[in-house]
Scaffold this active site. Sequence first.
Site, PDB file in Angstrom:
ATOM      1  CB  VAL A  66      33.067  33.944  41.402  1.00  0.00           C
ATOM      2  CG1 VAL A  66      34.486  33.534  41.786  1.00  0.00           C
ATOM      3  CG2 VAL A  66      33.022  34.399  39.949  1.00  0.00           C
TER       4      VAL A  66
ATOM      5  CB  VAL B 168      37.699  37.004  43.098  1.00  0.00           C
ATOM      6  CG1 VAL B 168      37.195  36.492  41.760  1.00  0.00           C
ATOM      7  CG2 VAL B 168      38.442  35.899  43.842  1.00  0.00           C
ATOM      8  CB  THR B 169      35.749  42.071  43.692  1.00  0.00           C
ATOM      9  OG1 THR B 169      35.095  41.189  44.598  1.00  0.00           O
ATOM     10  CG2 THR B 169      34.780  43.139  43.229  1.00  0.00           C
ATOM     11  CG  ASN B 170      37.361  41.696  37.455  1.00  0.00           C
ATOM     12  OD1 ASN B 170      38.584  41.675  37.604  1.00  0.00           O
ATOM     13  ND2 ASN B 170      36.701  40.746  36.821  1.00  0.00           N
TER      14      ASN B 170
ATOM     15  N   GLY C 127      30.598  37.145  49.294  1.00  0.00           N
ATOM     16  CA  GLY C 127      29.908  37.145  48.005  1.00  0.00           C
ATOM     17  C   GLY C 127      29.505  35.714  47.699  1.00  0.00           C
ATOM     18  CB  ALA C 128      26.755  33.654  48.646  1.00  0.00           C
TER      19      ALA C 128
ATOM     20  CG  HIS D 207      41.918  39.341  34.704  1.00  0.00           C
ATOM     21  ND1 HIS D 207      42.321  38.088  34.322  1.00  0.00           N
ATOM     22  CD2 HIS D 207      40.602  39.230  34.994  1.00  0.00           C
ATOM     23  CE1 HIS D 207      41.292  37.277  34.385  1.00  0.00           C
ATOM     24  NE2 HIS D 207      40.248  37.939  34.782  1.00  0.00           N
TER      25      HIS D 207
ATOM     26  NE  ARG E 142      38.560  42.031  33.947  1.00  0.00           N
ATOM     27  CZ  ARG E 142      38.683  41.351  32.812  1.00  0.00           C
ATOM     28  NH1 ARG E 142      39.038  41.958  31.710  1.00  0.00           N
ATOM     29  NH2 ARG E 142      38.463  40.056  32.766  1.00  0.00           N
TER      30      ARG E 142
HETATM   31  N1  LIG Z   1      39.530  38.045  38.890  1.00  0.00           N
HETATM   32  C1  LIG Z   1      38.936  37.287  38.014  1.00  0.00           C
HETATM   33  O1  LIG Z   1      39.579  36.612  37.228  1.00  0.00           O
HETATM   34  C2  LIG Z   1      37.427  37.229  37.978  1.00  0.00           C
HETATM   35  C3  LIG Z   1      36.777  36.193  37.289  1.00  0.00           C
HETATM   36  C4  LIG Z   1      35.383  36.160  37.337  1.00  0.00           C
HETATM   37  C5  LIG Z   1      34.655  37.134  38.016  1.00  0.00           C
HETATM   38  N2  LIG Z   1      35.329  38.135  38.629  1.00  0.00           N
HETATM   39  C6  LIG Z   1      34.636  39.174  39.385  1.00  0.00           C
HETATM   40  O2  LIG Z   1      34.120  38.609  40.579  1.00  0.00           O
HETATM   41  C7  LIG Z   1      32.998  39.362  41.018  1.00  0.00           C
HETATM   42  C8  LIG Z   1      31.838  38.419  41.300  1.00  0.00           C
HETATM   43  O3  LIG Z   1      31.416  37.794  40.121  1.00  0.00           O
HETATM   44  P1  LIG Z   1      30.130  36.806  40.147  1.00  0.00           P
HETATM   45  O4  LIG Z   1      29.986  36.255  38.785  1.00  0.00           O
HETATM   46  O5  LIG Z   1      30.226  35.892  41.297  1.00  0.00           O
HETATM   47  O6  LIG Z   1      28.972  37.865  40.428  1.00  0.00           O
HETATM   48  P2  LIG Z   1      27.560  37.581  41.123  1.00  0.00           P
HETATM   49  O7  LIG Z   1      26.728  38.755  40.828  1.00  0.00           O
HETATM   50  O8  LIG Z   1      27.061  36.225  40.753  1.00  0.00           O
HETATM   51  O9  LIG Z   1      27.901  37.546  42.684  1.00  0.00           O
HETATM   52  C9  LIG Z   1      28.282  38.658  43.390  1.00  0.00           C
HETATM   53  C10 LIG Z   1      27.656  38.545  44.762  1.00  0.00           C
HETATM   54  O10 LIG Z   1      28.147  39.612  45.577  1.00  0.00           O
HETATM   55  C11 LIG Z   1      27.084  39.964  46.440  1.00  0.00           C
HETATM   56  N3  LIG Z   1      27.303  41.266  47.047  1.00  0.00           N
HETATM   57  C12 LIG Z   1      27.091  42.500  46.535  1.00  0.00           C
HETATM   58  N4  LIG Z   1      27.399  43.445  47.432  1.00  0.00           N
HETATM   59  C13 LIG Z   1      27.804  42.806  48.553  1.00  0.00           C
HETATM   60  C14 LIG Z   1      28.233  43.236  49.822  1.00  0.00           C
HETATM   61  N5  LIG Z   1      28.315  44.539  50.116  1.00  0.00           N
HETATM   62  N6  LIG Z   1      28.569  42.301  50.743  1.00  0.00           N
HETATM   63  C15 LIG Z   1      28.492  40.988  50.452  1.00  0.00           C
HETATM   64  N7  LIG Z   1      28.079  40.521  49.251  1.00  0.00           N
HETATM   65  C16 LIG Z   1      27.743  41.414  48.328  1.00  0.00           C
HETATM   66  C17 LIG Z   1      25.852  39.905  45.555  1.00  0.00           C
HETATM   67  O11 LIG Z   1      24.656  39.834  46.304  1.00  0.00           O
HETATM   68  C18 LIG Z   1      26.130  38.651  44.755  1.00  0.00           C
HETATM   69  O12 LIG Z   1      25.548  37.508  45.355  1.00  0.00           O
HETATM   70  C19 LIG Z   1      32.741  40.385  39.916  1.00  0.00           C
HETATM   71  O13 LIG Z   1      33.359  41.610  40.253  1.00  0.00           O
HETATM   72  C20 LIG Z   1      33.433  39.779  38.703  1.00  0.00           C
HETATM   73  O14 LIG Z   1      33.799  40.761  37.748  1.00  0.00           O
HETATM   74  C21 LIG Z   1      36.702  38.192  38.642  1.00  0.00           C
END
Ligand SMILES: NC(=O)c1ccc[n+]([C@@H]2O[C@H](COP(=O)([O-])OP(=O)(O)OC[C@H]3O[C@@H](n4cnc5c(N)ncnc54)[C@H](O)[C@@H]3O)[C@@H](O)[C@H]2O)c1
Length: 308
Positions: free
Chosen positions: A12, A117-119, A8-9, A174, A87
């Site tokens: 985060v 990290v993913t929610n 995931g680029a 969380h 969430r």
């Molecule tokens: N645990 C925590 O405390 C916390 C904190 C912040 C964000 N998050 C979660 O982290 C995740 C990412 O947040 P973000 O702000 O970076 O989102 P974002 O949309 O900026 O980035 C997500 C990336 O994942 C990529 N992606 C989607 N499907 C994919 C796949 N099959 N393979 C590879 N990459 C793929 C997308 O193209 C995108 O670039 C979300 O689920 C968010 O809720 C969790």
Amino acid sequence: MSKISVIGAGNVGATAVYYIAEKNLGDIVMIDVVQGLPQSKGLDFLHAAPLREYRVHIYGTNGYDEIRGSDAVVLTAGIARKPGMDRMDLLRTNAGIAREAAKAVKEYAPDAVIVVVTNPLDVIAMAVLRETGFDPSRVLGMAGVLDATRYCTFIAETLDVWPGDVSAMVLGGHGDAMVPLKRFASVGGIPLGELLDEKTTERLIERTRSGGAEIVGYLKTGSAFYAPAASVAAMVEAIVKDRKTLLPAAAFLRGEYGFSGIFLGVPVILGKGGVERILELELTGDEREALARSARAVRQGIRELDSL
Ligand SMILES: NC(=O)c1ccc[n+]([C@@H]2O[C@H](COP(=O)([O-])OP(=O)(O)OC[C@H]3O[C@@H](n4cnc5c(N)ncnc54)[C@H](O)[C@@H]3O)[C@@H](O)[C@H]2O)c1
């Protein structure tokens, strides 16, 4: 040199890559499903190396096979929470993405420690654990470090002290379900209760609890990423440097705190092997009840995962 893969680029993931590179923690592979995105960000980061003084290789790709041999894998792929979105609403999409990523980790990086990290975090971690079949010590979730750093920031601001001198422990799920342990927050070793009155502490806890939502409210189209990415980097550092850092993380419980078969935020010792130990603290009645509420929310999420 350690190898770290960030899946995931997006906000985060890319910011985590930035912090990980700045700490020279290891070579980094960045994966995303969007064509060209990880490649461009990877190159861009690399161009900054002479100025920022990192000496790690950074490479962006769409191919999962590039994670081969990683020591740590960070899973940030998914969709972010939008305003008004719970969430749990994210579960369906993100569980599918997480399973696909977990399958690749199992195949190409079977010795890696996975930081989810993913929610919804605690539930996605379960999906990853099931899909990889890894020992539970090698799958953990990032949430407590973020909640704790937010809490520490608010304490430092209120007391006008150096943020790094503040330390806090947060248990449970969380955000809404987090359980801050008032007794274990301190500044330079002095318990918070000696420095702040109860009412102020409660106010800071409330702000911490809604810290993520406050940012979503401003951003509208995404969620927090600088502090989450910094939290990821701290966890990756503990893993690749085998630091044995004591921090809160979502770990798979097997009887600890009276819960089994779920991921829940607890204090762990984090090192090369992942969760090397779970620390069991003596909780008060109120803390136990709050943790049980948190566990119920996670169990509900797992039921939803099972029903997909
Ligand atoms: N645990 C925590 O405390 C916390 C904190 C912040 C964000 N998050 C979660 O982290 C995740 C990412 O947040 P973000 O702000 O970076 O989102 P974002 O949309 O900026 O980035 C997500 C990336 O994942 C990529 N992606 C989607 N499907 C994919 C796949 N099959 N393979 C590879 N990459 C793929 C997308 O193209 C995108 O670039 C979300 O689920 C968010 O809720 C969790």
